[in-house]
Design a protein around this motif. Structure first.
Motif, short mmCIF file in Angstrom:
data_model
loop_
_atom_site.label_atom_id
_atom_site.label_comp_id
_atom_site.label_asym_id
_atom_site.label_seq_id
_atom_site.Cartn_x
_atom_site.Cartn_y
_atom_site.Cartn_z
N GLU A 1 0.74 -1.20 -0.06
CA GLU A 1 0.03 -0.02 0.09
C GLU A 1 1.06 1.24 0.12
OE1 GLU A 1 -3.19 2.83 0.26
OE2 GLU A 1 -2.98 0.62 -0.48
N PHE A 2 1.95 1.30 0.80
CA PHE A 2 2.63 2.33 0.76
C PHE A 2 3.79 2.54 0.04
CE2 PHE A 2 0.64 1.83 5.18
CZ PHE A 2 -0.38 2.78 5.08
N LEU A 3 4.33 1.54 -0.40
CA LEU A 3 5.48 1.33 -1.56
C LEU A 3 4.95 1.74 -2.69
CD1 LEU A 3 7.18 -1.82 -0.69
CD2 LEU A 3 7.64 0.38 0.69
N PRO A 4 5.64 2.42 -3.46
CA PRO A 4 5.10 3.02 -5.00
C PRO A 4 4.94 1.93 -6.01
CG PRO A 4 7.18 3.47 -4.47
CD PRO A 4 6.73 2.85 -3.33
N ILE A 5 4.48 0.90 -5.76
CA ILE A 5 4.42 -0.13 -6.55
C ILE A 5 2.88 -0.79 -6.95
CG2 ILE A 5 6.65 -0.94 -5.90
CD1 ILE A 5 5.45 -3.08 -4.02
N SER A 6 2.00 -0.06 -6.40
CA SER A 6 0.57 -0.45 -6.57
C SER A 6 -0.19 -1.60 -5.74
CB SER A 6 0.16 -0.68 -8.02
OG SER A 6 -1.17 -1.11 -8.26
N SER A 7 -0.75 -1.35 -4.67
CA SER A 7 -1.46 -2.50 -3.88
C SER A 7 -2.59 -3.07 -4.53
CB SER A 7 -1.64 -1.92 -2.67
OG SER A 7 -2.63 -0.74 -2.60
N SER A 8 -3.40 -2.40 -5.49
CA SER A 8 -4.47 -2.85 -6.08
C SER A 8 -3.96 -4.01 -7.13
CB SER A 8 -5.37 -1.95 -6.51
OG SER A 8 -4.81 -0.93 -7.39
N GLY A 9 -3.03 -3.23 -7.91
CA GLY A 9 -2.49 -4.17 -8.90
C GLY A 9 -1.89 -5.43 -8.38
N HIS A 10 -1.16 -5.33 -7.20
CA HIS A 10 -0.62 -6.69 -6.80
C HIS A 10 -1.67 -7.57 -6.23
CE1 HIS A 10 3.29 -5.02 -6.92
NE2 HIS A 10 3.76 -5.93 -6.41
N LEU A 11 -2.85 -7.00 -5.62
CA LEU A 11 -3.87 -7.86 -5.31
C LEU A 11 -4.62 -8.54 -6.65
CD1 LEU A 11 -5.99 -5.70 -2.78
CD2 LEU A 11 -4.35 -7.72 -2.35
N ARG A 12 -4.37 -7.73 -7.69
CA ARG A 12 -5.10 -8.53 -8.73
C ARG A 12 -4.06 -9.55 -9.41
NH1 ARG A 12 -7.68 -9.83 -11.06
NH2 ARG A 12 -8.09 -9.11 -13.17
N VAL A 13 -2.68 -9.16 -9.22
CA VAL A 13 -1.87 -10.20 -10.15
C VAL A 13 -1.45 -11.53 -9.05
CG1 VAL A 13 0.60 -10.60 -10.36
CG2 VAL A 13 -0.44 -8.35 -11.01
N VAL A 14 -1.81 -11.53 -7.69
CA VAL A 14 -1.45 -12.41 -6.78
C VAL A 14 -2.63 -13.41 -6.98
CG1 VAL A 14 -1.38 -13.18 -4.40
CG2 VAL A 14 0.09 -11.31 -5.16
N SER A 15 -3.94 -12.85 -7.04
CA SER A 15 -4.99 -13.86 -7.36
C SER A 15 -5.11 -14.21 -8.48
CB SER A 15 -6.41 -12.60 -6.88
OG SER A 15 -6.39 -12.10 -5.97
N ALA A 16 -4.62 -13.67 -9.62
CA ALA A 16 -4.73 -14.47 -10.79
C ALA A 16 -3.60 -15.50 -10.68
CB ALA A 16 -4.33 -13.37 -11.71
N PHE A 17 -2.37 -15.67 -10.29
CA PHE A 17 -1.30 -16.26 -10.33
C PHE A 17 -1.66 -17.49 -9.42
CE2 PHE A 17 2.61 -17.82 -8.31
CZ PHE A 17 3.26 -18.05 -9.30
N PHE A 18 -2.40 -17.44 -8.29
CA PHE A 18 -2.71 -18.62 -7.60
C PHE A 18 -4.20 -19.07 -8.10
CE2 PHE A 18 0.00 -16.57 -4.18
CZ PHE A 18 0.61 -17.65 -4.02
N GLY A 19 -4.78 -18.67 -8.99
CA GLY A 19 -5.86 -18.97 -9.70
C GLY A 19 -7.27 -18.90 -8.78
N TRP A 20 -6.95 -17.79 -8.20
CA TRP A 20 -8.19 -17.32 -7.19
C TRP A 20 -8.85 -16.42 -7.82
CZ3 TRP A 20 -4.50 -15.90 -2.36
CH2 TRP A 20 -4.13 -17.03 -1.91
N PRO A 21 -10.30 -16.28 -7.67
CA PRO A 21 -11.14 -15.22 -8.22
C PRO A 21 -10.56 -13.88 -7.67
CG PRO A 21 -12.45 -16.81 -7.21
CD PRO A 21 -11.11 -17.08 -6.64
N ASP A 22 -10.99 -12.80 -8.54
CA ASP A 22 -10.75 -11.42 -8.19
C ASP A 22 -11.31 -11.18 -6.88
OD1 ASP A 22 -10.39 -8.84 -8.07
OD2 ASP A 22 -11.03 -8.24 -9.96
N PRO A 23 -10.50 -10.62 -5.87
CA PRO A 23 -11.13 -10.44 -4.68
C PRO A 23 -12.04 -9.27 -4.65
CG PRO A 23 -8.86 -9.44 -4.81
CD PRO A 23 -9.01 -10.47 -5.95
#
Length: 375
Positions: A17-39
């Motif tokens: 969240e506080f690092l300039p790397i996009s928290s919402s983008g990482h939530l999407r990527v991690v969910s897709a990587f593990f095959g989880w539905p979009d949170p």
């Protein structure tokens, strides 16, 4: 959403969240990587309340000074020139762009903007922009140099964070350095400016939790608490780090991650929609499961026409004797009224069901299987 999934996503939210790397983008990527539905946008917005509570705790003295001085300045003219009183107005005015655009683009934020290809491109483009501005801007201003035009410009850059992959902190800090502010001062104002927008967005999305969203109340609360604890540690580290270092490590990370996502999508290893089909509303799920049954009934009535129309009312839907939930006729599984998803009693959890193939998906393993109807 299983609790384990909420824990992982809470950790991701707190770390990014506080690092300039996009928290919402990482939530999407991690969910897709593990095959989880979009949170979902609601889980993202509400879990950010936890990280913003970390901001309140970390900057508690500055926030109290701003709130108390700004409130007193409404009645005391002598306080209106105080930097903390002015800061209160700058935060309010700087929050207007993201509030207005967030309401106008709500549908796009929850659908089109969450495409992994767009997330990857934003990671790369805004990562390069962050690096260029950090390298070549003249960083000489402090928070005392804020005024209304500069505060509004900060707010416009913050509004870019509505698109996953841009980064709220990254976009706002980039704008601040472009205006000539020092790294630490730009970061502090970026975190303060996020408070009204994030808390407002989180409260606004509270009504979506437990409805059509994939993440229920329990999972969202777990993710929010974990995000807050981890976020406090990260913000304390980041404020020390940027006092003596540039943002270039984050630039390299963003560009590398963006290229990796694009490569995985192009190779077919990642679905660009990343499980967004699991975010269907209850009415959509019901409609899909009913369509094949309606077509079957229509074909059957055409093959054997009745001599006269039946006047008998529709039969009462079957009910699961254990949960009391209505049983879906196509799958034979009860439907959870809180999530709109089918519930497999053998697994003890909600599952995704494809009416076309008649196969369900195990949310823990991602494997498809033929569900056993409730007797």
């Amino acid at each position: 959403m299983p609790i384990l999934e909420a824990i992982v996503l809470g950790l991701v939210q707190g770390l990014t969240e506080f690092l300039p790397i996009s928290s919402s983008g990482h939530l999407r990527v991690v969910s897709a990587f593990f095959g989880w539905p979009d949170p979902g946008a609601a889980f993202t917005a509400v879990s950010q309340i936890g990280t913003e509570l970390a901001v309140v705790i970390y900057f508690r003295q500055r926030i109290w000074a701003i709130l108390s001085t700004w409130t007193r300045s409404l009645f005391d003219r002598d306080l209106r020139g105080d930097v903390n009183a002015r800061m209160g107005w700058y935060v309010i005015l700087g929050s207007i762009p993201i509030v207005v655009l967030g309401l106008l683009l709500e549908d796009q934020i929850e659908s089109v903007f969450r495409d992994l290809r767009l997330v990857a491109l934003n990671l790369i483009v805004f990562g390069v922009l962050l690096g260029v501005v950090d390298r070549y801007s003249r960083k000489h201003r402090e928070l005392e140099d804020l005024n209304i035009p500069r505060g509004m410009m900060f707010g416009l850059f913050q509004a870019l964070a509505l698109i996953p992959g841009v980064s709220r902190s990254g976009g706002t800090i980039t704008g601040g350095m472009l205006l000539g502010f020092k790294r630490k001062d730009a970061a502090e104002y970026a975190f303060l400016l996020a408070l009204p927008a994030v808390f407002g967005s989180g409260v606004y999305k509270l009504t979506d939790i437990g409805g059509d969203e994939y993440a229920g109340w329990g999972a969202t609360l777990v993710g929010t608490v974990i995000a807050g604890v981890v976020g406090f540690v990260v913000i304390a580290w980041l404020m020390r780090f940027i006092s003596t270092h540039s943002f270039m490590p984050f630039v390299y990370y963003r560009v590398g991650l963006g290229i990796l996502i694009l490569a995985l999508v192009s190779w077919g290893a990642l679905d660009p929609q990343g499980g967004s089909e699991s975010q269907q509303g209850h009415s959509d799920v019901v409609a899909q499961t009913q369509e094949p049954q309606e077509e079957h009934d229509s074909q059957q009535s055409e093959a054997t026409p009745s001599p006269e129309p039946s006047q008998e009312p529709a039969g009462t839907p079957e009910v699961d004797p254990v949960t009391g939930w209505e049983i879906d006729p196509a799958s034979g599984l009860p439907r959870n009224p809180d999530t709109g998803l089918l519930h497999d009693p053998l697994l003890g959890m909600d599952v995704d069901y494809d009416p076309a193939s008649g196969m369900a998906t195990n949310p823990m393993t991602g494997e498809q299987y033929e569900p056993e109807p409730v007797n």
